[in-house]
Design an enzyme around this catalytic site. Structure first.
Site, short mmCIF file in Angstrom:
data_model
loop_
_atom_site.label_atom_id
_atom_site.label_comp_id
_atom_site.label_asym_id
_atom_site.label_seq_id
_atom_site.Cartn_x
_atom_site.Cartn_y
_atom_site.Cartn_z
CE LYS A 146 -1.98 1.86 3.67
NZ LYS A 146 -2.83 1.97 4.70
CG ASP B 244 -7.41 3.61 2.50
OD1 ASP B 244 -8.48 3.48 1.76
OD2 ASP B 244 -7.39 4.84 3.14
#
Length: 214
Positions: free
Chosen positions: A124, A142
């Site tokens: 991420k 997220d």
């Protein structure tokens, strides 16, 4: 789990996002690729606002890996002690700074694999840096994007990786660059976890979320 929305509906959704915010931007403060890596690494299990508050004085004094090493672990810890898990995050930032100095000449690499090899940098974080600094259409999923993707049908998936693939596979190419920011901002401020703002949502008529608020 909701069904994947069709191409036409997804196009309409992102066309509306684009009309509302043509050039969406991330909310983490940074001045270069290095401070962006640090800010994103610090943001795990913390709010962007909290990270920005902690890094305001830090980034005024430090904006290169070598400067971070010169500051030292104790100095860094003092700056970021208001952030959750700050001790481990400080250790990771020091380690990644050392690697950047030793192996990359103090520069942040533009490779996902290289970024992910840095302590405290997962997929991420790597995708955020690739997207925000090098304008690569990488999709950092997220909690906000995961929630929005599954509620709406934009990108349903049981895992973060599945949602990332669904975004890459189903959102039209012209929206890929900003898809991450449009989705995270919509999830953060409109499609909230506890109190989604459905009555004022610009994609309410296109969204598959069954429990729409009145």
């Amino acid at each position: 789990m909701v069904k994947q929305l069709d191409y036409h509906t997804i196009y309409q959704i992102f066309d509306r996002f684009r009309d509302a915010e043509p050039e969406p931007e991330g909310e983490l403060h940074h001045s270069n690729a290095y401070t962006l890596v640090v800010a994103v690494a610090l943001s795990a299990q913390a709010t962007d606002a909290g990270v920005n508050k902690a890094t305001k004085s830090l980034f005024a004094a430090v904006d290169t890996p070598q400067q971070m090493l010169d500051l030292g672990l104790e100095g860094l810890t003092e700056h970021i002690k208001s952030i959750g898990l700050f001790r481990q995050k400080a250790k990771n930032v020091m380690k990644l700074s050392q690697i950047l100095v030793d192996e990359y000449g103090g520069e942040v690499p533009s490779s996902r694999a290289a970024l992910q090899s840095l302590p405290g940098v997962g997929r991420k974080t790597a995708n955020v840096v690739l997207n925000m600094w090098w304008n690569y259409p990488a999709q950092a999923v997220d909690t906000h994007i995961f929630r929005l993707g599954n509620r709406s049908g934009i990108a349903p998936g049981k895992t973060v990786d599945a949602v990332e693939r669904a975004i890459e596979d189903n959102i039209p190419a012209e929206f890929q660059q900003h898809a991450h920011h449009w989705m995270i901002l919509h999830g953060r401020y409109h499609c909230k976890a506890r109190k989604p703002q459905c009555p004022t949502c610009i994609i309410r008529d296109l969204c598959q979320f069954e429990d729409k608020t009145q």
